[in-house]
Write a protein that holds these residues in place. Structure first.
Motif, PDB file in Angstrom:
ATOM      1  N   VAL A 218      36.866  44.950  42.521  1.00 48.63           N
ATOM      2  CA  VAL A 218      37.039  43.501  43.012  1.00 48.63           C
ATOM      3  C   VAL A 218      36.827  43.260  44.609  1.00 48.63           C
ATOM      4  N   MET A 219      35.487  43.053  44.897  1.00 50.87           N
ATOM      5  CA  MET A 219      35.213  42.848  46.384  1.00 50.87           C
ATOM      6  C   MET A 219      35.600  41.569  46.848  1.00 50.87           C
ATOM      7  N   HIS A 220      35.832  41.738  48.092  1.00 50.31           N
ATOM      8  CA  HIS A 220      36.539  39.971  48.802  1.00 50.31           C
ATOM      9  C   HIS A 220      35.528  39.580  49.713  1.00 50.31           C
ATOM     10  N   TYR A 221      34.101  40.038  49.136  1.00 52.99           N
ATOM     11  CA  TYR A 221      33.183  39.227  49.888  1.00 52.99           C
ATOM     12  C   TYR A 221      31.983  39.375  48.746  1.00 52.99           C
ATOM     13  N   GLY A 222      30.870  38.534  48.831  1.00 50.15           N
ATOM     14  CA  GLY A 222      29.845  38.644  47.814  1.00 50.15           C
ATOM     15  C   GLY A 222      28.932  37.206  47.698  1.00 50.15           C
ATOM     16  N   ARG A 223      28.174  37.173  46.651  1.00 44.70           N
ATOM     17  CA  ARG A 223      27.342  36.120  46.745  1.00 44.70           C
ATOM     18  C   ARG A 223      27.514  35.364  45.337  1.00 44.70           C
ATOM     19  N   PRO A 224      27.672  34.166  45.365  1.00 43.36           N
ATOM     20  CA  PRO A 224      27.748  33.383  44.014  1.00 43.36           C
ATOM     21  C   PRO A 224      26.923  33.775  42.822  1.00 43.36           C
ATOM     22  N   GLY A 225      27.288  33.825  41.858  1.00 44.59           N
ATOM     23  CA  GLY A 225      26.383  34.167  40.423  1.00 44.59           C
ATOM     24  C   GLY A 225      25.899  35.567  40.383  1.00 44.59           C
ATOM     25  N   THR A 226      26.756  36.395  41.132  1.00 42.98           N
ATOM     26  CA  THR A 226      26.337  37.774  41.078  1.00 42.98           C
ATOM     27  C   THR A 226      27.454  38.573  40.601  1.00 42.98           C
ATOM     28  N   GLY A 227      27.243  39.676  39.976  1.00 45.20           N
ATOM     29  CA  GLY A 227      28.462  40.782  40.000  1.00 45.20           C
ATOM     30  C   GLY A 227      29.007  40.505  38.347  1.00 45.20           C
ATOM     31  N   LEU A 228      29.898  41.370  38.054  1.00 45.78           N
ATOM     32  CA  LEU A 228      30.558  41.237  36.744  1.00 45.78           C
ATOM     33  C   LEU A 228      30.902  40.018  36.054  1.00 45.78           C
ATOM     34  N   LEU A 229      30.613  39.734  35.121  1.00 44.43           N
ATOM     35  CA  LEU A 229      30.792  38.507  34.204  1.00 44.43           C
ATOM     36  C   LEU A 229      32.238  38.561  33.638  1.00 44.43           C
ATOM     37  N   LEU A 230      32.927  37.635  34.164  1.00 48.28           N
ATOM     38  CA  LEU A 230      34.458  37.481  33.787  1.00 48.28           C
ATOM     39  C   LEU A 230      34.687  37.121  32.354  1.00 48.28           C
ATOM     40  N   ARG A 231      35.561  37.560  31.507  1.00 47.58           N
ATOM     41  CA  ARG A 231      35.926  37.419  30.172  1.00 47.58           C
ATOM     42  C   ARG A 231      37.401  37.667  30.004  1.00 47.58           C
ATOM     43  N   GLU A 232      37.769  36.734  28.993  1.00 41.93           N
ATOM     44  CA  GLU A 232      39.005  36.366  28.638  1.00 41.93           C
ATOM     45  C   GLU A 232      39.898  37.911  28.524  1.00 41.93           C
ATOM     46  N   GLY A 233      40.795  38.056  28.931  1.00 39.02           N
ATOM     47  CA  GLY A 233      41.458  39.326  28.763  1.00 39.02           C
ATOM     48  C   GLY A 233      41.245  40.427  29.775  1.00 39.02           C
ATOM     49  N   MET A 234      40.573  39.987  30.727  1.00 37.15           N
ATOM     50  CA  MET A 234      40.379  41.037  31.874  1.00 37.15           C
ATOM     51  C   MET A 234      41.759  40.717  32.845  1.00 37.15           C
ATOM     52  N   VAL A 235      42.160  41.700  33.487  1.00 33.87           N
ATOM     53  CA  VAL A 235      43.175  41.625  34.416  1.00 33.87           C
ATOM     54  C   VAL A 235      42.811  42.363  35.444  1.00 33.87           C
ATOM     55  N   PHE A 236      43.093  42.111  36.684  1.00 29.64           N
ATOM     56  CA  PHE A 236      42.445  42.684  37.840  1.00 29.64           C
ATOM     57  C   PHE A 236      43.522  42.066  39.063  1.00 29.64           C
ATOM     58  N   THR A 237      43.491  42.898  40.259  1.00 32.44           N
ATOM     59  CA  THR A 237      44.172  42.202  41.480  1.00 32.44           C
ATOM     60  C   THR A 237      43.045  41.442  42.295  1.00 32.44           C
ATOM     61  N   ILE A 238      43.686  40.796  43.134  1.00 31.67           N
ATOM     62  CA  ILE A 238      42.753  40.218  44.281  1.00 31.67           C
ATOM     63  C   ILE A 238      43.523  40.382  45.451  1.00 31.67           C
ATOM     64  N   GLU A 239      42.987  40.949  46.450  1.00 34.37           N
ATOM     65  CA  GLU A 239      43.966  41.586  47.492  1.00 34.37           C
ATOM     66  C   GLU A 239      43.281  41.224  49.037  1.00 34.37           C
ATOM     67  N   PRO A 240      42.710  40.271  49.443  1.00 37.35           N
ATOM     68  CA  PRO A 240      41.826  40.318  50.728  1.00 37.35           C
ATOM     69  C   PRO A 240      42.726  40.638  51.827  1.00 37.35           C
ATOM     70  N   MET A 241      41.969  41.485  52.564  1.00 41.84           N
ATOM     71  CA  MET A 241      42.357  42.083  54.067  1.00 41.84           C
ATOM     72  C   MET A 241      41.630  41.206  55.053  1.00 41.84           C
ATOM     73  N   ILE A 242      42.277  40.671  55.842  1.00 47.00           N
ATOM     74  CA  ILE A 242      41.403  39.734  56.880  1.00 47.00           C
ATOM     75  C   ILE A 242      41.964  40.078  58.109  1.00 47.00           C
ATOM     76  N   ASN A 243      40.862  40.158  58.940  1.00 48.83           N
ATOM     77  CA  ASN A 243      41.311  40.797  60.334  1.00 48.83           C
ATOM     78  C   ASN A 243      40.797  39.465  61.531  1.00 48.83           C
ATOM     79  N   ARG A 244      41.670  39.335  62.383  1.00 51.87           N
ATOM     80  CA  ARG A 244      41.500  38.176  63.551  1.00 51.87           C
ATOM     81  C   ARG A 244      40.234  38.702  64.366  1.00 51.87           C
TER      82      ARG A 244
END
Ligand code: MG
Length: 253
Positions: free
Chosen positions: A180-206
Protein backbone atom coordinates in the motif's frame (compact mmCIF):
# COMPACT_ATOMS: atom_id res chain seq x y z
CA UNK A 1 -6.10 -11.58 -0.37
CA UNK A 2 -9.81 -11.74 0.54
CA UNK A 3 -10.57 -12.60 4.17
CA UNK A 4 -13.58 -14.73 5.11
CA UNK A 5 -16.09 -13.48 7.71
CA UNK A 6 -14.66 -15.65 10.53
CA UNK A 7 -11.18 -14.32 9.75
CA UNK A 8 -12.45 -10.74 9.76
CA UNK A 9 -14.00 -11.33 13.17
CA UNK A 10 -10.67 -12.57 14.54
CA UNK A 11 -8.78 -9.67 12.96
CA UNK A 12 -11.28 -7.26 14.53
CA UNK A 13 -10.66 -8.87 17.93
CA UNK A 14 -6.89 -8.47 17.56
CA UNK A 15 -7.45 -4.89 16.42
CA UNK A 16 -9.53 -4.05 19.50
CA UNK A 17 -6.86 -5.49 21.80
CA UNK A 18 -4.16 -3.48 20.05
CA UNK A 19 -6.26 -0.31 20.35
CA UNK A 20 -6.36 -0.91 24.10
CA UNK A 21 -2.54 -0.94 24.18
CA UNK A 22 -2.52 2.59 22.76
CA UNK A 23 -5.27 3.63 25.18
CA UNK A 24 -2.96 2.47 27.99
CA UNK A 25 -0.07 4.45 26.48
CA UNK A 26 -2.32 7.51 26.14
CA UNK A 27 -2.66 7.49 29.94
CA UNK A 28 1.10 7.15 30.49
CA UNK A 29 3.36 10.23 30.81
CA UNK A 30 6.31 9.37 28.56
CA UNK A 31 8.79 12.09 29.59
CA UNK A 32 11.71 10.60 31.50
CA UNK A 33 11.07 7.02 30.38
CA UNK A 34 13.58 5.18 28.22
CA UNK A 35 12.22 3.70 25.02
CA UNK A 36 13.21 0.30 26.44
CA UNK A 37 11.07 0.96 29.52
CA UNK A 38 8.14 1.76 27.21
CA UNK A 39 8.81 -1.47 25.30
CA UNK A 40 8.85 -3.52 28.51
CA UNK A 41 5.65 -1.90 29.79
CA UNK A 42 3.88 -2.67 26.51
CA UNK A 43 5.16 -6.26 26.53
CA UNK A 44 3.80 -6.86 30.04
CA UNK A 45 0.44 -5.36 29.07
CA UNK A 46 0.11 -7.48 25.92
CA UNK A 47 1.23 -10.73 27.54
CA UNK A 48 -0.14 -10.44 31.10
CA UNK A 49 -3.26 -8.29 30.70
CA UNK A 50 -4.39 -9.12 27.16
CA UNK A 51 -3.13 -12.75 27.02
CA UNK A 52 -1.93 -12.05 23.52
CA UNK A 53 1.39 -12.32 21.68
CA UNK A 54 3.57 -9.38 20.60
CA UNK A 55 3.92 -10.32 16.94
CA UNK A 56 7.15 -8.40 16.20
CA UNK A 57 9.19 -10.23 18.83
CA UNK A 58 11.24 -12.88 17.05
CA UNK A 59 10.12 -11.78 13.58
CA UNK A 60 13.19 -10.93 11.40
CA UNK A 61 15.31 -11.59 14.56
CA UNK A 62 13.82 -8.49 16.19
CA UNK A 63 13.97 -8.73 19.99
CA UNK A 64 11.35 -6.12 20.93
CA UNK A 65 7.58 -5.72 20.93
CA UNK A 66 7.61 -2.27 19.32
CA UNK A 67 9.58 0.14 17.19
CA UNK A 68 10.27 3.50 18.81
CA UNK A 69 11.17 6.18 16.28
CA UNK A 70 12.19 9.51 17.84
CA UNK A 71 12.31 12.90 16.02
CA UNK A 72 14.29 12.43 12.76
CA UNK A 73 13.91 8.63 12.89
CA UNK A 74 11.40 7.74 10.17
CA UNK A 75 10.69 4.16 11.23
CA UNK A 76 12.21 0.98 12.70
CA UNK A 77 13.81 2.71 15.69
CA UNK A 78 14.98 0.19 18.28
CA UNK A 79 14.11 0.52 21.98
CA UNK A 80 17.12 1.38 24.12
CA UNK A 81 17.82 1.85 27.83
CA UNK A 82 20.01 4.86 27.00
CA UNK A 83 17.39 6.70 24.94
CA UNK A 84 15.37 8.78 27.41
CA UNK A 85 12.27 10.52 26.11
CA UNK A 86 12.37 14.22 26.88
CA UNK A 87 9.88 17.06 26.79
CA UNK A 88 9.68 18.33 23.21
CA UNK A 89 10.41 14.97 21.54
CA UNK A 90 8.04 13.28 19.15
CA UNK A 91 8.11 9.48 19.18
CA UNK A 92 6.29 7.00 16.99
CA UNK A 93 5.39 3.75 18.76
CA UNK A 94 4.62 1.00 16.23
CA UNK A 95 3.14 -2.16 17.72
CA UNK A 96 1.83 -5.47 16.39
CA UNK A 97 -0.27 -7.98 18.30
CA UNK A 98 -1.43 -11.50 17.51
CA UNK A 99 -4.40 -13.24 19.10
CA UNK A 100 -5.85 -16.55 17.92
CA UNK A 101 -3.50 -16.56 14.93
CA UNK A 102 -4.42 -13.16 13.48
CA UNK A 103 -2.26 -10.04 13.59
CA UNK A 104 -3.15 -6.35 13.90
CA UNK A 105 -0.69 -3.49 13.34
CA UNK A 106 -0.98 0.14 14.43
CA UNK A 107 1.21 3.08 15.30
CA UNK A 108 0.87 6.53 16.76
CA UNK A 109 3.26 9.46 17.09
CA UNK A 110 3.24 10.79 20.64
CA UNK A 111 4.21 14.33 21.54
CA UNK A 112 6.22 14.25 24.77
CA UNK A 113 5.04 17.11 26.97
CA UNK A 114 4.97 20.45 25.18
CA UNK A 115 6.49 20.24 21.71
CA UNK A 116 7.49 23.00 19.29
CA UNK A 117 4.48 24.24 17.27
CA UNK A 118 6.23 23.10 14.07
CA UNK A 119 6.49 19.56 15.43
CA UNK A 120 2.86 19.64 16.53
CA UNK A 121 1.73 20.75 13.09
CA UNK A 122 3.70 17.91 11.44
CA UNK A 123 2.20 15.33 13.81
CA UNK A 124 -1.35 16.62 13.35
CA UNK A 125 -1.02 16.82 9.57
CA UNK A 126 0.34 13.27 9.41
CA UNK A 127 -2.65 12.03 11.42
CA UNK A 128 -5.01 13.89 9.08
CA UNK A 129 -3.20 12.36 6.09
CA UNK A 130 -3.75 8.85 7.48
CA UNK A 131 -7.46 9.60 7.71
CA UNK A 132 -7.58 11.04 4.18
CA UNK A 133 -6.22 7.67 3.07
CA UNK A 134 -8.69 5.69 5.19
CA UNK A 135 -11.60 7.72 3.82
CA UNK A 136 -10.58 6.79 0.27
CA UNK A 137 -11.06 3.06 1.01
CA UNK A 138 -14.24 1.47 -0.33
CA UNK A 139 -15.09 -1.40 -2.69
CA UNK A 140 -14.45 -0.24 -6.25
CA UNK A 141 -11.81 2.32 -5.28
CA UNK A 142 -8.17 1.71 -6.14
CA UNK A 143 -5.01 1.81 -4.05
CA UNK A 144 -3.84 4.78 -6.13
CA UNK A 145 -6.80 6.75 -4.75
CA UNK A 146 -5.57 6.03 -1.20
CA UNK A 147 -1.99 7.04 -1.93
CA UNK A 148 -3.05 10.17 -3.79
CA UNK A 149 -5.29 11.34 -0.92
CA UNK A 150 -2.39 11.01 1.53
CA UNK A 151 0.23 12.62 -0.71
CA UNK A 152 -2.03 15.51 -1.65
CA UNK A 153 -2.68 16.39 2.00
CA UNK A 154 1.03 16.20 2.89
CA UNK A 155 2.12 18.33 -0.06
CA UNK A 156 -0.61 20.90 0.51
CA UNK A 157 0.94 21.46 3.93
CA UNK A 158 4.49 21.71 2.60
CA UNK A 159 5.63 18.24 3.66
CA UNK A 160 6.93 15.21 1.80
CA UNK A 161 5.94 11.53 1.87
CA UNK A 162 8.54 8.80 2.38
CA UNK A 163 8.41 6.34 -0.54
CA UNK A 164 10.74 3.56 0.60
CA UNK A 165 8.27 2.02 3.07
CA UNK A 166 4.62 1.21 2.58
CA UNK A 167 1.53 -0.31 4.15
CA UNK A 168 0.79 -3.99 3.65
CA UNK A 169 -1.82 -6.68 3.68
CA UNK A 170 -2.10 -8.42 7.03
CA UNK A 171 -3.73 -11.53 8.46
CA UNK A 172 -2.05 -14.69 9.70
CA UNK A 173 1.21 -13.09 8.51
CA UNK A 174 2.36 -9.61 9.49
CA UNK A 175 3.24 -8.75 5.90
CA UNK A 176 0.95 -10.02 3.14
CA UNK A 177 -0.10 -8.70 -0.26
CA UNK A 178 -0.85 -6.02 -1.34
CA UNK A 179 1.74 -3.27 -0.84
CA UNK A 180 0.00 0.00 0.00
CA UNK A 181 1.86 3.07 -1.27
CA UNK A 182 1.33 6.42 0.41
CA UNK A 183 1.55 8.28 -2.89
CA UNK A 184 -0.01 7.64 -6.24
CA UNK A 185 -2.44 8.65 -8.93
CA UNK A 186 -6.23 8.38 -8.67
CA UNK A 187 -7.84 5.58 -10.63
CA UNK A 188 -4.66 3.48 -10.73
CA UNK A 189 -3.47 0.43 -8.83
CA UNK A 190 -5.20 -2.52 -7.25
CA UNK A 191 -9.01 -2.56 -7.28
CA UNK A 192 -10.33 -2.79 -3.71
CA UNK A 193 -12.80 -5.55 -2.88
CA UNK A 194 -14.80 -6.42 0.20
CA UNK A 195 -12.77 -8.59 2.60
CA UNK A 196 -9.34 -7.10 1.88
CA UNK A 197 -7.41 -6.17 5.04
CA UNK A 198 -4.31 -3.99 5.01
CA UNK A 199 -2.46 -1.28 6.89
CA UNK A 200 -2.19 2.38 5.93
CA UNK A 201 0.84 3.96 7.62
CA UNK A 202 2.15 7.16 6.05
CA UNK A 203 5.57 8.46 7.08
CA UNK A 204 5.71 12.21 6.48
CA UNK A 205 8.80 14.41 6.69
CA UNK A 206 8.96 18.09 7.52
CA UNK A 207 11.78 18.43 4.98
CA UNK A 208 12.61 16.39 1.89
CA UNK A 209 11.47 12.82 1.45
CA UNK A 210 14.94 11.21 1.26
CA UNK A 211 15.86 8.70 3.95
CA UNK A 212 19.01 6.87 5.01
CA UNK A 213 18.55 3.13 5.46
CA UNK A 214 21.34 1.60 7.53
CA UNK A 215 23.34 -1.30 6.12
CA UNK A 216 23.22 -2.96 9.48
CA UNK A 217 20.95 -2.03 12.31
CA UNK A 218 17.38 -0.90 11.99
CA UNK A 219 16.62 2.79 12.40
CA UNK A 220 15.80 4.68 9.20
CA UNK A 221 16.43 8.45 9.45
CA UNK A 222 15.67 11.46 7.27
CA UNK A 223 18.58 12.38 5.02
CA UNK A 224 18.23 16.10 5.78
CA UNK A 225 17.80 15.60 9.55
CA UNK A 226 14.24 16.94 9.49
CA UNK A 227 11.49 15.64 11.78
CA UNK A 228 9.36 12.71 10.62
CA UNK A 229 5.98 11.52 11.89
CA UNK A 230 3.85 8.43 11.24
CA UNK A 231 0.45 7.02 12.09
CA UNK A 232 -0.93 3.59 11.20
CA UNK A 233 -4.20 1.72 11.31
CA UNK A 234 -5.25 -1.72 10.13
CA UNK A 235 -8.37 -1.41 7.95
CA UNK A 236 -10.81 -3.77 6.25
CA UNK A 237 -12.76 -3.10 3.06
CA UNK A 238 -16.45 -3.64 3.90
CA UNK A 239 -19.51 -3.99 1.64
CA UNK A 240 -20.15 -0.26 1.79
CA UNK A 241 -16.83 1.32 2.78
CA UNK A 242 -14.17 0.76 5.38
CA UNK A 243 -13.82 -0.54 8.94
CA UNK A 244 -10.86 0.58 11.06
CA UNK A 245 -9.96 -2.55 13.04
CA UNK A 246 -7.50 -0.74 15.35
CA UNK A 247 -9.78 2.23 16.08
CA UNK A 248 -9.26 3.67 19.57
CA UNK A 249 -12.02 4.85 21.89
CA UNK A 250 -11.14 8.52 21.23
CA UNK A 251 -11.41 8.10 17.46
CA UNK A 252 -14.39 8.20 15.11
CA UNK A 253 -14.58 6.88 11.60
MG1 MG B 1 2.82 -2.00 9.33
Amino acid sequence: MIKQPHELALLAQSGRLLASVFEMLDRTPLAGLSTLAVNDMVERFIVDDLKARPASKGQYDFAYVLNSSVNDVVCHGVPSASEILAEGDIVNLDITLEKNGYIADSSKTYMVGEVHPAARRLVETTYEALWKGIQAVRPGARLGDVGWAIERHAKKNGYSVVREYCGHGIGREMHEEPQVMHYGRPGTGLLLREGMVFTIEPMINRGRRGVITPEDGWAVVTKDGSLSAQFEHTVAVTASGVAVLTLRADERL
